[in-house]
Design a protein around this motif. Structure first.
Motif, PDB file in Angstrom:
ATOM      1  N   LYS A   3      -9.507  11.425 122.005  1.00  9.26           N
ATOM      2  CA  LYS A   3      -9.500  10.511 120.871  1.00  9.26           C
ATOM      3  C   LYS A   3      -8.074  10.072 120.614  1.00  9.26           C
ATOM      4  CE  LYS A   3     -13.553  11.622 118.138  1.00  9.26           C
ATOM      5  NZ  LYS A   3     -14.032  12.010 116.801  1.00  9.26           N
ATOM      6  N   ARG A 124      -8.093  -1.410 113.606  1.00 10.59           N
ATOM      7  CA  ARG A 124      -8.160   0.038 113.471  1.00 10.59           C
ATOM      8  C   ARG A 124      -7.332   0.513 112.281  1.00 10.59           C
ATOM      9  NH1 ARG A 124     -10.398   2.205 117.984  1.00 10.59           N
ATOM     10  NH2 ARG A 124      -9.788   4.252 117.225  1.00 10.59           N
ATOM     11  N   ASP A 128      -9.334   5.549 113.701  1.00 11.67           N
ATOM     12  CA  ASP A 128     -10.697   5.070 113.507  1.00 11.67           C
ATOM     13  C   ASP A 128     -10.812   3.563 113.689  1.00 11.67           C
ATOM     14  OD1 ASP A 128     -11.634   7.649 112.792  1.00 11.67           O
ATOM     15  OD2 ASP A 128     -10.884   7.361 110.754  1.00 11.67           O
ATOM     16  N   ASN A 154     -16.717  -0.447 109.773  1.00 10.94           N
ATOM     17  CA  ASN A 154     -16.609   0.961 109.387  1.00 10.94           C
ATOM     18  C   ASN A 154     -16.923   1.961 110.491  1.00 10.94           C
ATOM     19  OD1 ASN A 154     -15.871   0.110 106.860  1.00 10.94           O
ATOM     20  ND2 ASN A 154     -17.883   0.398 105.957  1.00 10.94           N
ATOM     21  N   GLY A 155     -16.868   1.548 111.737  1.00 11.27           N
ATOM     22  CA  GLY A 155     -16.981   2.495 112.837  1.00 11.27           C
ATOM     23  C   GLY A 155     -18.405   2.808 113.236  1.00 11.27           C
ATOM     24  N   ALA A 158     -19.593   6.064 111.441  1.00 11.27           N
ATOM     25  CA  ALA A 158     -19.208   6.306 110.053  1.00 11.27           C
ATOM     26  C   ALA A 158     -20.381   6.096 109.104  1.00 11.27           C
ATOM     27  CB  ALA A 158     -18.054   5.393 109.650  1.00 11.27           C
ATOM     28  N   SER A 161     -21.885   2.506 108.091  1.00 11.87           N
ATOM     29  CA  SER A 161     -21.492   1.546 109.120  1.00 11.87           C
ATOM     30  C   SER A 161     -22.533   0.437 109.228  1.00 11.87           C
ATOM     31  CB  SER A 161     -21.333   2.245 110.473  1.00 11.87           C
ATOM     32  OG  SER A 161     -22.580   2.743 110.925  1.00 11.87           O
TER      33      SER A 161
END
Length: 258
Positions: A3, A124, A128, A154-155, A158, A161
């Motif tokens: 990540k 980003r 995230d 919002n990913g 998430a 999202s």
């Protein structure tokens, strides 16, 4: 892959093409100039060619193995995130800020085999994905059409999202954009001259900075006829050459009116 600042996202959707007419100007720039050491530190693979705000790669034979993802981000973003910050672009306290991307070379025809090819513009915050808009070519019958465009807020994982897809006609050049309304905390997007409006969800409060990343995905077998085709993308950050429709009062990342 570890990540890091860039986490690749695969998007499914397509769109309405117009001629590609402009490259980023030198007025308001955001060079994708991260160093080899910075890419390595985030477990990311840079595009084979990155020049200023332009990336280039070719469809490659992945031999049926894992897909290949290329990344482009700024040195200042990498430094900021490494230091625990959200990013290197300060969001305005009010008003609308826009981000745009142009794909001037894409696939000349549909994939002949079962594989994915995609380009994604990511906004980003820290590690995230806050928002993203991405274009992908997928060989049927996996999806209804060979070209799709998806927008994410919002990913992917998430809470709260949101993702929406739009089917797009076959094209080898197009533009799309993302805009944040900092007064309403809403995110909208545009596709080749069409303002698609706002998503239902909200941008989380408390976000004051963001970073931009471009992600390219290729996953092709040795039988794919499009092997070797060039994919060229330019990040567009200068208001004078941003050509998508945005709400009144929108500005580029430098605060210039579009």
């Amino acid at each position: 892959m570890k990540k890091g600042i860039i986490i690749g996202s695969v998007f499914m959707s397509a769109f309405v093409a117009q001629p590609s007419t402009a490259a980023p100007s030198c007025g308001c720039t955001y060079p994708l100039d991260a160093t080899a050491a910075q890419y390595s530190a985030f477990g990311a693979t840079p595009f084979p060619t990155i020049s200023g705000q332009t990336t280039m790669h070719h469809v490659i034979d992945t031999a049926g193995g894992p897909l290949t993802q290329y990344h482009a981000f700024s040195s200042s973003a990498a430094t900021a995130v490494s230091g625990g910050q959200q990013g290197d672009i300060t969001l305005p306290s009010s008003g609308i800020i826009a981000f745009e991307i142009e794909i001037s070379d894409y696939l000349s025809t549909n994939p002949s085999d079962s594989y994915d090819e995609g380009i994604t513009l990511q906004i980003r915050t820290g590690i995230d994905v806050l928002a993203a808009v991405g274009h992908q070519a997928v060989h049927p019958p996996y999806y209804a059409g060979p070209r799709t465009l998806a927008v994410l807020l919002n990913g992917a994982t998430a809470v709260g999202s949101e993702e929406t897809g739009t089917a797009l006609p076959l094209s080898d050049s197009f533009r799309y954009g993302i805009y944040f309304n900092m007064d309403t905390l809403k995110m909208g997007y545009t596709i080749n001259g069409v303002d698609k409006g706002y998503l239902a969800g909200n941008i989380p409060s408390g976000i004051s900075k963001v970073a931009i990343a471009v992600v390219g995905t290729t996953y092709a077998p040795s039988t794919e006829v499009l092997l070797g085709e060039l994919v060229r993308t330019s990040l567009v950050t200068d208001a004078s050459v941003m050509n998508q429709p945005y709400p009144s009062g929108a500005m580029d990342i430098c605060g210039n009116s579009i």
